[in-house]
Design a protein around this motif. Structure first.
Motif, mmCIF file in Angstrom:
data_model
loop_
_atom_site.group_PDB
_atom_site.id
_atom_site.type_symbol
_atom_site.label_atom_id
_atom_site.label_comp_id
_atom_site.label_asym_id
_atom_site.label_seq_id
_atom_site.Cartn_x
_atom_site.Cartn_y
_atom_site.Cartn_z
ATOM 1 N N ASP A 99 1.111 -1.409 -0.200
ATOM 2 C CA ASP A 99 0.023 -0.055 -0.310
ATOM 3 C C ASP A 99 0.812 1.481 -0.171
ATOM 4 N N TRP A 100 0.565 2.068 -0.773
ATOM 5 C CA TRP A 100 1.267 3.243 -1.274
ATOM 6 C C TRP A 100 0.898 3.948 0.003
ATOM 7 N N ARG A 101 0.098 4.690 1.070
ATOM 8 C CA ARG A 101 0.199 4.907 2.045
ATOM 9 C C ARG A 101 0.532 5.021 2.787
ATOM 10 N N GLU A 102 0.780 3.674 3.431
ATOM 11 C CA GLU A 102 1.716 2.721 4.307
ATOM 12 C C GLU A 102 3.092 3.133 4.120
ATOM 13 N N ALA A 103 3.841 2.398 2.916
ATOM 14 C CA ALA A 103 4.887 2.925 2.433
ATOM 15 C C ALA A 103 5.618 4.426 2.348
ATOM 16 N N ARG A 104 4.477 5.021 2.331
ATOM 17 C CA ARG A 104 4.931 6.454 2.617
ATOM 18 C C ARG A 104 5.211 6.873 3.497
ATOM 19 N N SER A 105 4.530 6.443 4.861
ATOM 20 C CA SER A 105 4.596 6.747 6.327
ATOM 21 C C SER A 105 5.657 6.084 7.293
ATOM 22 N N GLY A 106 6.179 6.526 8.230
ATOM 23 C CA GLY A 106 6.325 6.338 9.347
ATOM 24 C C GLY A 106 8.045 6.411 9.490
ATOM 25 N N ARG A 107 8.691 5.864 10.079
ATOM 26 C CA ARG A 107 10.106 5.938 10.625
ATOM 27 C C ARG A 107 10.692 4.810 10.118
ATOM 28 N N PHE A 108 9.964 3.714 9.918
ATOM 29 C CA PHE A 108 10.648 2.748 9.746
ATOM 30 C C PHE A 108 10.955 2.092 8.434
ATOM 31 N N GLY A 109 10.933 0.479 7.821
ATOM 32 C CA GLY A 109 10.713 0.672 6.880
ATOM 33 C C GLY A 109 12.367 -0.383 6.015
ATOM 34 N N ALA A 110 12.603 -0.925 5.615
ATOM 35 C CA ALA A 110 13.604 -1.180 4.563
ATOM 36 C C ALA A 110 13.856 -0.563 3.389
ATOM 37 N N LEU A 111 12.870 0.346 2.731
ATOM 38 C CA LEU A 111 12.669 0.764 1.828
ATOM 39 C C LEU A 111 12.429 2.376 2.993
ATOM 40 N N ARG A 112 12.552 3.098 3.516
ATOM 41 C CA ARG A 112 12.689 4.242 3.649
ATOM 42 C C ARG A 112 13.822 5.715 3.559
ATOM 43 N N ALA A 113 15.003 5.124 3.505
ATOM 44 C CA ALA A 113 15.719 5.786 3.152
ATOM 45 C C ALA A 113 15.401 6.274 1.066
ATOM 46 N N HIS A 114 15.221 4.996 0.518
ATOM 47 C CA HIS A 114 14.503 5.539 -0.397
ATOM 48 C C HIS A 114 13.608 6.186 -0.697
ATOM 49 N N VAL A 115 12.265 5.832 0.237
ATOM 50 C CA VAL A 115 11.074 7.015 0.137
ATOM 51 C C VAL A 115 11.126 8.349 0.201
ATOM 52 N N ASP A 116 12.353 8.259 1.388
ATOM 53 C CA ASP A 116 12.497 10.034 1.701
ATOM 54 C C ASP A 116 13.425 10.640 0.846
ATOM 55 N N THR A 117 14.477 10.061 0.136
ATOM 56 C CA THR A 117 14.592 10.444 -0.838
ATOM 57 C C THR A 117 15.079 10.664 -2.537
ATOM 58 N N GLY A 118 12.959 10.021 -2.236
ATOM 59 C CA GLY A 118 12.705 10.122 -4.087
ATOM 60 C C GLY A 118 13.065 9.047 -4.984
ATOM 61 N N ARG A 119 13.596 7.857 -4.626
ATOM 62 C CA ARG A 119 14.021 7.008 -5.266
ATOM 63 C C ARG A 119 12.547 5.983 -5.272
ATOM 64 N N LEU A 120 11.828 6.273 -4.597
ATOM 65 C CA LEU A 120 10.899 5.770 -4.445
ATOM 66 C C LEU A 120 9.738 6.577 -4.420
ATOM 67 N N SER A 121 8.757 6.559 -5.563
ATOM 68 C CA SER A 121 8.029 7.403 -5.710
ATOM 69 C C SER A 121 6.698 7.065 -6.336
ATOM 70 N N GLU A 122 5.988 8.256 -6.224
ATOM 71 C CA GLU A 122 4.715 7.208 -6.642
ATOM 72 C C GLU A 122 5.257 7.195 -8.464
ATOM 73 N N GLU A 123 5.671 7.948 -9.138
ATOM 74 C CA GLU A 123 6.612 7.728 -10.723
ATOM 75 C C GLU A 123 7.158 7.201 -9.952
ATOM 76 N N THR A 124 8.437 6.002 -9.978
ATOM 77 C CA THR A 124 8.713 4.877 -10.080
ATOM 78 C C THR A 124 8.731 3.627 -10.112
ATOM 79 N N LEU A 125 6.655 3.753 -8.599
ATOM 80 C CA LEU A 125 6.056 2.744 -8.328
ATOM 81 C C LEU A 125 5.345 1.637 -9.341
ATOM 82 N N TYR A 126 6.045 1.017 -9.418
ATOM 83 C CA TYR A 126 4.892 0.050 -10.434
ATOM 84 C C TYR A 126 3.672 -0.091 -10.237
ATOM 85 N N ALA A 127 3.359 -0.536 -9.243
ATOM 86 C CA ALA A 127 1.704 -1.113 -9.013
ATOM 87 C C ALA A 127 2.129 -0.940 -6.773
#
Length: 341
Positions: free
Chosen positions: A259-287
């Motif tokens: 779930d993208w909303r959950e992926a964006r939220s919180g302080r934890f998670g394997a890809l937290r840094a990727h979200v925070d730095t824009g490497r993972l975004s709504e544009e780069t997410l496949y589904a």
């Protein structure tokens, strides 16, 4: 005062031994998770962001509070809340690191339906999500599973993946040698696929078709290195603290989240840094994974695709498994009926 004609309300309490006696199969659990993710894809679920309760306990652990509703379950849908503790040092006391309790409610009246030990649910739903992810996103002919991490949900990950794939080898490792050896012995007692204990994450992941990172780090450390991910691999990193390199997503053909909303939220998670730095975004997410399970988007389209699934642990998975348990318990008349009012 309560009305004199107010009807009695009873709920079912299900202990850990009660739930064990139901002997739910891995295929039943996997089917329930597959079904609820399809419902998520169709917009038939409601859930709130997880909340954390951080007691004044010196940082030894915290509680997660998960709240969800699934419209496609039962006659009118079902709503639920799970509270789960995450206390990593519990192994020193002979206790699971995650102890949980779930409550289910009728969403049309607010009547409580059940209170149950949700420790099995917490372990099984995560392993089932990993397995359902692999069912839709891994190569059907996957032969080698590399798994890093030995506690908590690790056993469920490996055994459920093994139930879906004709694996030739399972490689496991963890930080403590005694932990990984004990994990391997537990697996060998349960499954027939050869289980090999290795010392490093690199050894576990080298040439693996399915790579699962389920570590419990206290500080970020790149255990799942980008250059070990071969063409056609399916990668599942879900440790609370990141164990992957920042350039991991650069080699991925598809990145999927539960779930993208959950992926964006919180302080934890394997890809937290990727979200925070824009490497993972709504544009780069496949589904979102539910879009794939419900047939709105294709999953794996070629044997060479590198695909990553990041799942955070949605409350609707807990509700789906709790509903499955309650349904089985009602059929078998298992549990203790408690007078609520």
């Amino acid at each position: 005062m309560a009305g004199t004609h107010e009807r009695e309300i009873w709920l079912r309490f299900l202990s850990g031994p009660d739930i064990d006696s139901l002997e739910l199969t891995r295929s039943e659990i996997i089917a329930a998770i597959d079904g609820v993710m399809a419902a998520h894809g169709r917009g038939e679920t409601v859930f709130e962001p997880r909340m954390h309760l951080m007691p004044d306990n010196g940082g030894i652990g915290h509680f997660n509070v998960l709240r969800g509703h699934v419209s496609s379950l039962g006659d009118h849908g079902v709503s639920g809340v799970k509270v789960v503790g995450d206390f990593v040092p519990n192994y020193t006391l002979g206790l699971p690191s995650e102890l949980a309790m779930a409550t289910l409610f009728d969403p049309t009246t607010g009547v409580p339906l059940a209170v149950m030990d949700a420790t099995l649910i917490t372990e099984a739903r995560t392993g089932a999500m990993t397995a359902v992810g692999a069912k839709h996103l891994a190569r059907p002919g996957s032969k080698i599973l590399g798994h890093v991490g030995a506690r908590g949900t690790a056993f469920s990950n490996v055994t459920m993946l093994d139930s879906l794939f004709d694996l030739d080898e399972i490689r496991v490792t963890s930080k403590r040698p005694e932990s990984r050896e004990a994990f391997a012995e537990r697996l060998r007692a349960e499954i027939d696929t050869p289980v090999r204990v290795v010392e490093t994450a690199d050894e576990a992941f080298d040439d693996a078709d399915i790579l699962v990172e389920a570590t419990r780090l206290t500080e970020p450390s790149p255990l799942l290195r980008t250059d070990v991910v071969k063409a056609g691999a399916f990668v599942v990193p879900y440790g609370t603290i990141s164990a992957v390199e920042l350039d991991l997503l650069d080699v991925m053909d598809k990145v999927v989240v539960d779930d993208w909303r959950e992926a964006r939220s919180g302080r934890f998670g394997a890809l937290r840094a990727h979200v925070d730095t824009g490497r993972l975004s709504e544009e780069t997410l496949y589904a979102q994974f539910g879009e794939i399970v419900s047939g709105q988007k294709p999953g794996r389209e070629s044997d060479d695709e590198r695909i990553l699934l990041w799942h955070r642990g949605l409350s609707i998975l807990d509700v789906a498994l709790a509903h499955l348990i309650l349904d089985r318990a009602q059929q078998a008349d298992v549990g203790t009926m408690l007078r609520y009012r």
